[in-house]
Design a protein around this motif. Structure first.
Motif, short mmCIF file in Angstrom:
data_model
loop_
_atom_site.label_atom_id
_atom_site.label_comp_id
_atom_site.label_asym_id
_atom_site.label_seq_id
_atom_site.Cartn_x
_atom_site.Cartn_y
_atom_site.Cartn_z
N GLY A 179 -7.72 4.99 -8.59
CA GLY A 179 -7.07 4.47 -7.40
C GLY A 179 -5.83 3.67 -7.71
O GLY A 179 -5.16 3.16 -6.81
N TRP A 180 -5.49 3.58 -8.99
CA TRP A 180 -4.27 2.85 -9.37
C TRP A 180 -3.47 3.58 -10.43
O TRP A 180 -2.76 3.00 -11.24
CB TRP A 180 -4.61 1.43 -9.83
CG TRP A 180 -5.62 1.36 -10.95
CD1 TRP A 180 -5.37 1.47 -12.28
CD2 TRP A 180 -7.03 1.17 -10.84
NE1 TRP A 180 -6.52 1.37 -13.01
CE2 TRP A 180 -7.57 1.18 -12.16
CE3 TRP A 180 -7.91 0.99 -9.78
CZ2 TRP A 180 -8.92 1.01 -12.41
CZ3 TRP A 180 -9.25 0.82 -10.05
CH2 TRP A 180 -9.75 0.84 -11.33
N PHE B 7 -5.63 1.44 -18.74
CA PHE B 7 -4.71 1.46 -17.59
C PHE B 7 -3.81 0.24 -17.61
O PHE B 7 -4.21 -0.84 -18.07
CB PHE B 7 -5.50 1.43 -16.27
CG PHE B 7 -6.42 2.57 -16.04
CD1 PHE B 7 -6.01 3.71 -15.36
CD2 PHE B 7 -7.74 2.53 -16.49
CE1 PHE B 7 -6.87 4.77 -15.14
CE2 PHE B 7 -8.61 3.59 -16.27
CZ PHE B 7 -8.17 4.70 -15.60
N HIS B 8 -2.60 0.40 -17.08
CA HIS B 8 -1.77 -0.75 -16.74
C HIS B 8 -2.31 -1.38 -15.47
O HIS B 8 -2.88 -0.70 -14.62
CB HIS B 8 -0.32 -0.32 -16.48
CG HIS B 8 0.57 -0.42 -17.68
ND1 HIS B 8 0.64 -1.55 -18.47
CD2 HIS B 8 1.43 0.49 -18.22
CE1 HIS B 8 1.50 -1.33 -19.45
NE2 HIS B 8 1.99 -0.12 -19.34
N LYS B 9 -2.13 -2.68 -15.33
CA LYS B 9 -2.43 -3.32 -14.05
C LYS B 9 -1.37 -2.91 -13.04
O LYS B 9 -0.19 -2.89 -13.35
CB LYS B 9 -2.45 -4.83 -14.20
CG LYS B 9 -3.72 -5.39 -14.81
CD LYS B 9 -3.72 -6.91 -14.79
CE LYS B 9 -5.04 -7.45 -15.36
NZ LYS B 9 -5.04 -8.94 -15.40
N SER B 10 -1.83 -2.56 -11.86
CA SER B 10 -0.90 -2.21 -10.79
C SER B 10 -0.87 -3.36 -9.79
O SER B 10 -1.60 -4.34 -9.91
CB SER B 10 -1.36 -0.93 -10.09
OG SER B 10 -2.59 -1.16 -9.44
N ALA C 23 -14.36 8.41 -11.07
CA ALA C 23 -12.97 8.11 -10.73
C ALA C 23 -12.62 8.62 -9.34
O ALA C 23 -11.95 7.93 -8.55
CB ALA C 23 -12.03 8.73 -11.77
N GLU C 24 -13.06 9.83 -9.01
CA GLU C 24 -12.72 10.38 -7.69
C GLU C 24 -13.39 9.59 -6.57
O GLU C 24 -12.78 9.35 -5.53
CB GLU C 24 -13.13 11.86 -7.61
CG GLU C 24 -12.68 12.50 -6.30
CD GLU C 24 -12.99 13.98 -6.21
OE1 GLU C 24 -12.85 14.53 -5.10
OE2 GLU C 24 -13.36 14.59 -7.23
N ILE C 25 -14.63 9.18 -6.77
CA ILE C 25 -15.32 8.38 -5.75
C ILE C 25 -14.64 7.03 -5.60
O ILE C 25 -14.46 6.53 -4.47
CB ILE C 25 -16.80 8.23 -6.11
CG1 ILE C 25 -17.52 9.57 -5.96
CG2 ILE C 25 -17.48 7.16 -5.25
CD1 ILE C 25 -18.97 9.55 -6.37
N SER C 26 -14.24 6.41 -6.70
CA SER C 26 -13.53 5.13 -6.63
C SER C 26 -12.20 5.29 -5.89
O SER C 26 -11.83 4.45 -5.06
CB SER C 26 -13.27 4.60 -8.04
OG SER C 26 -12.45 3.46 -8.02
N ARG C 27 -11.50 6.37 -6.19
CA ARG C 27 -10.18 6.60 -5.57
C ARG C 27 -10.30 6.90 -4.08
O ARG C 27 -9.50 6.42 -3.27
CB ARG C 27 -9.50 7.77 -6.29
CG ARG C 27 -8.08 8.04 -5.84
CD ARG C 27 -7.43 9.09 -6.73
NE ARG C 27 -8.03 10.41 -6.60
CZ ARG C 27 -8.77 11.01 -7.53
NH1 ARG C 27 -9.02 10.39 -8.67
NH2 ARG C 27 -9.27 12.21 -7.33
N SER C 28 -11.31 7.68 -3.70
CA SER C 28 -11.44 8.11 -2.32
C SER C 28 -12.27 7.16 -1.46
O SER C 28 -12.14 7.15 -0.24
CB SER C 28 -12.10 9.50 -2.26
OG SER C 28 -13.45 9.44 -2.72
#
Length: 452
Positions: free
Chosen positions: A397-398, A47-50, A184-189
């Motif tokens: 989440g990013w 991932f890129h840093k956001s 990923a979904e748990i981290s995002r939500s």
């Protein structure tokens, strides 16, 4: 040499230990057990840093730990350990997953001087990639004392790499990405209330086919066997490169293969692409005309099982390896369509009855697939993974990932790992070959015509 600073290593456990939600033990099937001498599955995403991740790396790491803990509530076998049971009545052993909540490993690291562009480089720098994963050179049988899952989050200069090492006795590629998608979904939500379906642990589909637990006619020390060539030493002689095949060029290969065989769509896009690589590597290796060439690849069994298909969410290994063989001159003289049709025939010929018989035969005479890093095995290819896995939907989440890479586990001369490409419909093949083979392929106009 790139320096990786290990900032911390912690144990992450499920947040709940409700015995009613967990099975005390899950038996391993022959599909699982035959891989006991293999390395852990190692796959990771870049991932890129956001703006969010740059605000506080500490909070990002804590967020990933917390969401991993919630994910282990759902995938609780991954927080367990393997257990070996001795069967005194017949002097055999059985191996199962003990769901004891011992926990997964979480490594927080930082890569000195490594940029996103370094990882995106098609010529994968092994000395960098190797260190983005933990549990390197760990075999599946070591899961009796080592974590079944280890996640390493590595901060790059301008990005983040999340690499997971997962015991192959516990999961195959389908299960691996199901876990990754859920995390990923748990981290995002920020919640365990998610859309991802729950994993299925039951082995009832084997009722009436074989009995569990499987009794292995050898001791744990025999399973460990002779020392295996370390991946770090073996990979020193190899090079890895990612070949990117755009959707449009894949379509041309598929059309060409089917036209040569007088069909319209019997040969799939992936089969045509695999045939293209098989022929190109054979040309590049400059083999003798009468040399036998072997292509081994995994076939998923979830949709092939009868009387009912296995659920996609089944947690375990549900694949079988098959071989296609040819003579080098025969492979190169008969064209793309012929090579693709050989792959197609092998896949199409695998029936549910054969899959069941394979299980029964293995239980009656268990054999373990040896670790593939054997330098005496020449003129072969091995393809694992799938372009159908949901790799680029892993938004923690990013934003979506930039790329996927695999670790050093089970790499050999001829390993071709297939992934979906970043653009819809494209496919990437991560090829691990001798440097001279790769250079010859890069100089092969016929092969490179399909590469972006």
């Amino acid at each position: 040499m790139t320096q990786i600073l290990h900032i911390s290593t912690t144990t992450v456990r499920p947040t709940t230990q409700d015995d009613q939600l967990t099975a005390p033990k899950i038996e391993l099937t022959p599909w699982d057990l035959r891989l006991i001498q293999f390395d852990y599955i190692q796959k990771g995403i870049l991932f890129h840093k956001s703006a969010e991740t740059e605000d506080s790396n500490v909070s990002l790491v804590q967020r990933l730990k917390d969401s991993l803990s919630l994910t282990l509530n759902i995938f609780y076998p991954l927080a367990g350990r393997l257990v070996v049971s001795e069967n005194a009545e017949d002097s055999t052993v059985s191996i199962s997953i003990k769901c004891n909540g011992a926990g997964a490993e979480f490594v927080h690291a930082a890569a000195d001087g490594v940029k996103v562009a370094d990882i995106l480089n098609p010529y994968i720098p092994d000395h960098v990639i190797f260190n983005l994963f933990s549990l390197n050179e760990v075999r599946n049988y070591e899961g009796v004392s080592k974590p079944l899952l280890s996640a390493q989050v590595t901060e790059l200069l301008d990005g983040i790499f999340i690499g997971c090492s997962l015991n192959h006795l516990v999961a195959d590629g389908t299960s691996f990405w199901h876990f990754f998608n859920t995390w990923a979904e748990i981290s995002r939500s920020g919640s365990h209330k998610i859309l991802q379906p729950r994993p299925v642990f039951g082995r009832q589909f084997l009722d009436g086919v074989i009995d569990l637990p499987v009794h292995l006619p050898f001791s744990y020390s025999e399973i460990i066997g002779e020392p295996i060539i370390k991946s770090s030493s073996f990979n020193a002689f190899l090079q890895r490169v990612v070949f990117h095949f755009p959707k449009e060029k894949i379509a041309k290969l598929k059309a060409k293969a089917n036209a040569e065989m007088g069909t319209t769509s019997n040969i799939s896009s992936l089969q045509a692409l695999m045939a293209h690589l098989w022929q190109a590597t054979t040309r590049a290796r400059h083999l003798q005309p009468d040399q036998q060439v072997n292509y081994r690849f995994a076939i998923g069994l979830r949709q092939r099982w009868e009387p009912e298909t296995l659920p996609k969410e089944y947690l375990g290994t549900a694949i079988i390896g098959v071989n296609v063989t040819a003579i080098a001159s025969e492979l190169l003289q008969n064209g793309l369509g012929w090579a693709a049709s050989q792959i197609n025939k092998k896949i199409s010929s695998l029936t549910p009855e054969q899959a069941r018989n394979d299980l029964v035969d293995w239980v009656n005479k268990p054999t373990l697939i040896p670790n593939m890093r054997n330098p005496t095995l020449l003129a072969r290819l091995l393809t694992g993974s799938s372009p159908r896995f949901n790799v680029y939907g892993n938004d923690f989440g990013w934003g979506r990932p930039l790329a996927v890479r695999s670790g050093a586990g089970d790499k050999m001369d001829g390993k071709l790992t297939v992934f979906p490409g970043a653009e819809e419909g494209s496919i990437d093949f991560e090829a691990c070959l001798l440097p001279e083979t790769i250079q010859t392929m890069m100089d092969d106009a016929e092969f490179m015509e399909a590469v972006a």
